[in-house]
Design an enzyme around this catalytic site. Structure first.
Site, PDB file in Angstrom:
ATOM      1  N   ASP A 139     -12.700   2.915  -1.039  1.00 33.91           N
ATOM      2  CA  ASP A 139     -11.889   3.231   0.135  1.00 33.91           C
ATOM      3  C   ASP A 139     -12.702   4.179   1.008  1.00 33.91           C
ATOM      4  O   ASP A 139     -13.912   4.329   0.817  1.00 33.91           O
ATOM      5  CB  ASP A 139     -10.545   3.816  -0.305  1.00 33.91           C
ATOM      6  N   HIS A 140     -12.052   4.811   1.943  1.00 32.51           N
ATOM      7  CA  HIS A 140     -12.728   5.640   2.949  1.00 32.51           C
ATOM      8  C   HIS A 140     -13.889   6.457   2.387  1.00 32.51           C
ATOM      9  O   HIS A 140     -13.792   7.026   1.311  1.00 32.51           O
ATOM     10  CB  HIS A 140     -11.748   6.632   3.581  1.00 32.51           C
ATOM     11  N   TYR A 182     -14.835   4.542   7.705  1.00 32.92           N
ATOM     12  CA  TYR A 182     -15.330   3.190   7.416  1.00 32.92           C
ATOM     13  C   TYR A 182     -16.793   2.968   7.779  1.00 32.92           C
ATOM     14  O   TYR A 182     -17.171   1.895   8.220  1.00 32.92           O
ATOM     15  CB  TYR A 182     -14.417   2.138   8.070  1.00 32.92           C
ATOM     16  N   HIS A 216       0.849  -1.205   0.000  1.00 32.95           N
ATOM     17  CA  HIS A 216       0.000   0.000   0.000  1.00 32.95           C
ATOM     18  C   HIS A 216       0.882   1.251   0.000  1.00 32.95           C
ATOM     19  O   HIS A 216       1.867   1.306   0.725  1.00 32.95           O
ATOM     20  CB  HIS A 216      -0.903  -0.010   1.243  1.00 32.95           C
ATOM     21  N   HIS A 220      -7.740   0.251  -4.109  1.00 33.04           N
ATOM     22  CA  HIS A 220      -8.534   1.086  -3.202  1.00 33.04           C
ATOM     23  C   HIS A 220      -8.966   2.292  -4.008  1.00 33.04           C
ATOM     24  O   HIS A 220      -8.125   3.069  -4.455  1.00 33.04           O
ATOM     25  CB  HIS A 220      -7.682   1.586  -2.027  1.00 33.04           C
ATOM     26  N   CYS A 228      -3.846   2.632  -4.390  1.00 33.93           N
ATOM     27  CA  CYS A 228      -4.768   3.404  -3.555  1.00 33.93           C
ATOM     28  C   CYS A 228      -4.831   4.809  -4.129  1.00 33.93           C
ATOM     29  O   CYS A 228      -3.893   5.598  -3.979  1.00 33.93           O
ATOM     30  CB  CYS A 228      -4.307   3.415  -2.093  1.00 33.93           C
TER      31      CYS A 228
HETATM   32 MN   LIG Z   1      -5.992   2.849   0.845  1.00 30.05          MN
END
Ligand SMILES: [Mn+2]
Length: 354
Positions: free
Chosen positions: A316-317, A330, A206, A271, A244
């Site tokens: 992702d977030h 999350y 990552h 991500h 990501c």
């Molecule tokens: Mn990520």
């Protein structure tokens, strides 16, 4: 593509049943939240997680993260012991039919934000990173800040056990420059990738979040050059990356479309998220849509389709919305809308291509 969703197990604020009701979802990317870096993940523990996921008619698509012990990252004398443990975990995951591991190789700070509940104009909340705040802070104060805003959730990478050892950790990394950290990653990958090939377990490193140096600790997963260098350590599809978009994309100098085209076949996991630039080295995590942030999410999905990516992708977030009480980034709602948007982009792009 396999459509995934990060799920923290029974400790997650979101029941697995709710995840299973997201349209088009294939499975979850899971973890054993109680495991500390360096622990062996035992077969029966992994199997228990897998069984619980499959009982919800979902697939266990991969693990994030199997965290790397500091001895491996700092290259201390006892690293081989922890590498042996890591290899055992790889074998145990493979035995249980799990074939994807996301990991990161960052000293002390896995990810960092300066506000976990920044209130947007519409009343939703976003995670924000502001370098000017970090510049006026001691590293240990970052722990205090994150903990004060975690709302009681256990945030991976920010475990209390690590804070208690913080000063010793800083000493452990004395003299660990970018070059040394890279050498330590090389040592680790050269030991584990042959096992990964044998066990059919793909590794996916990552990127740094944010993708620049903070508090003077070395960072080696910031940009295309870093990623290419890591991929060249062992030229194997099992030595891959997690693309990501929100991490790499926080630096406007990173051209994500170029990155996807350059390292496409080594992307083992995606991500997908947007960020909104708020100033020099200051950004917030927005909703996934292109219109909500600074990244062109259509162009990114197009690039992933162009390079033939067919691995696991997840939203992702997300923001915290609709009064939900969840781990910062999350929650269920914004990520569920995110994945639906991603599937819409993907369907339109692939059908237009035919
Ligand atoms: Mn990520």
């Amino acid at each position: 593509m396999k459509w995934g969703f990060r799920w923290y197990g029974q400790g997650d604020s979101i029941p697995l049943e709710n995840v299973g009701q997201i349209p088009g979802i294939n499975g979850i990317v899971g973890t054993l939240l109680d495991k500390l870096p360096g622990d062996i993940w035992e077969v029966d523990e992994i199997q228990e997680l897998k069984d619980s996921v499959e009982a919800g008619n979902l697939e266990l698509l991969g693990i994030e993260s199997v965290a790397i012990h500091d001895a491996i990252k700092a290259g201390t004398a006892d690293r081989d012991h922890y590498i042996d443990n890591y290899i055992q975990t790889i074998k145990n995951l493979s035995k249980c039919g799990v074939h994807l591991i996301c990991y990161s190789f960052k000293p002390i700070f896995g990810w960092a934000k300066t506000n976990l509940f920044y209130e947007n104009e519409d009343g939703s909340f976003s995670l924000v990173y502001d370098q000017s705040v970090v510049d006026n802070m001691q590293p240990s104060e970052m722990y205090t800040l994150i903990h004060s805003q975690s709302k009681g959730f256990r945030l991976p990478g920010w475990e209390k056990e690590r804070l208690d050892k913080f000063n010793r950790l800083v000493e452990t990394y004395e003299g660990v420059t970018e070059e040394v950290l890279f050498e330590n990653l090389s040592y680790f990958l050269q030991k584990i990738i042959p096992i990964c090939e044998e066990m059919d377990v793909k590794m996916a490193i990552h990127p740094d979040d944010p993708p620049w140096e903070i508090f003077g600790f070395p960072r080696i997963t910031k940009n295309l050059a870093d990623l290419k260098r890591i991929l060249s350590i062992v030229d194997s599809p099992y030595n891959g990356i997690t693309l990501c978009t929100g991490s790499l994309g926080a630096d406007p100098a990173n051209d994500l479309v170029e990155i996807i085209h350059e390292v496409g076949e080594r992307i083992n996991f995606v991500h997908f998220r947007n960020v909104g630039f708020m100033g020099e080295r200051k950004f917030k995590e927005t909703a996934h849509l292109s219109t909500e942030g600074s990244l062109d999410m259509y162009a990114l999905m197009q690039a992933l389709v162009d390079v033939g990516f067919d691995g696991v992708i997840r939203p992702d977030h997300g923001r915290t919305i609709w009064g939900e009480v969840a781990m910062p980034g999350y929650g269920l709602y914004d990520r569920a809308m995110g994945i639906t948007y991603m599937q819409g982009l993907h369907e339109a792009i692939t059908k237009a291509k035919k």
